[in-house]
Design an enzyme around this catalytic site. Sequence first.
Site, PDB file in Angstrom:
ATOM      1  CG  ASP B   7      -1.964   1.128   1.243  1.00 31.10           C
ATOM      2  OD1 ASP B   7      -2.325   1.671   0.214  1.00 31.10           O
ATOM      3  OD2 ASP B   7      -2.419   1.584   2.297  1.00 31.10           O
ATOM      4  CD  GLU B  67      -6.532   0.473  -3.275  1.00 31.85           C
ATOM      5  OE1 GLU B  67      -6.072  -0.065  -1.906  1.00 31.85           O
ATOM      6  OE2 GLU B  67      -6.992   1.587  -3.165  1.00 31.85           O
ATOM      7  CG  ASP B 140      -0.772   3.031   5.846  1.00 26.30           C
ATOM      8  OD1 ASP B 140      -1.242   3.652   4.734  1.00 26.30           O
ATOM      9  OD2 ASP B 140      -0.699   3.570   6.889  1.00 26.30           O
TER      10      ASP B 140
END
Lengths: 152, 152
Positions: B7, B67, B140
Amino acid sequence: MKIFGIDPGTATTGFAVIEKIAGRVEALDFGIISTRPRIPPAERLLEISENIAELLEIHRPEIVAVESLFFCKNQTTAIAVAQSRGAVLAEVARFGASVVELTPLQIKMAATGSGRADKKQVQKMVQKIFALEKIPRPDDAADALATAFAAS
Amino acid sequence: MKIFGIDPGTATTGFAVIEKIAGRVEALDFGIISTRPRIPPAERLLEISENIAELLEIHRPEIVAVESLFFCKNQTTAIAVAQSRGAVLAEVARFGASVVELTPLQIKMAATGSGRADKKQVQKMVQKIFALEKIPRPDDAADALATAFAAS
């Protein structure tokens, strides 16, 4: 003093190496790093990183100049440029040069004296400043020269 | 199969290493990479790159899940995240793992079965899926676990 200018992108990253001696600037090298469109994004970023690392090793600049990223009309392009910029900046830090970030306005002002100059005007001034036979091609190489000049 | 979830961010980059064996997933490691706010942006990106490279060498994942980046309300944050993402992806390509990009929707769906799940719900499911004593902290790290899980 050697200044390395970078105009980051995914498909094409412009670069320029200029030298400033006794108030005069000279273009030592400029061009583009192209990546193949069919390879995965992460590998394109690595390709750009490795090419930048190689150019830094060859030219050993004291300063690396990069245009700042601001709001951009095309969000997808902005993200792609920012990713390329991130990979490139990590490489510059690894090499150990100082990074100078310049706004598009600062770059235009440095080359033309006006913040409202268009791309063509900047390119013409880049040709003049570096006493080049023609306007540097492609645009990304000319942009990298203008960026390097603005940091000189 | 080992999957590494990332992330990306500037101040904090979450990471997670999970293993899938015979249909069961296990969290091997997770946490965050923090960078000091006072150092120049390029050096922060290098710090993230180097930490990611080290973690990849330690865990040797086959797949790295990240992502996808889309439109973001905060443009400045989006650019910073994209830069970090670019530096990280170049490092993943250098290591040689395959990159899997997942949309926020895919990650939510994988963890909760719903695309409308909120952050808290995703975190609770991450805790359950990996049989963790508490919800992983900071956020995170939990996000990186959810990302890795979605690629499993």
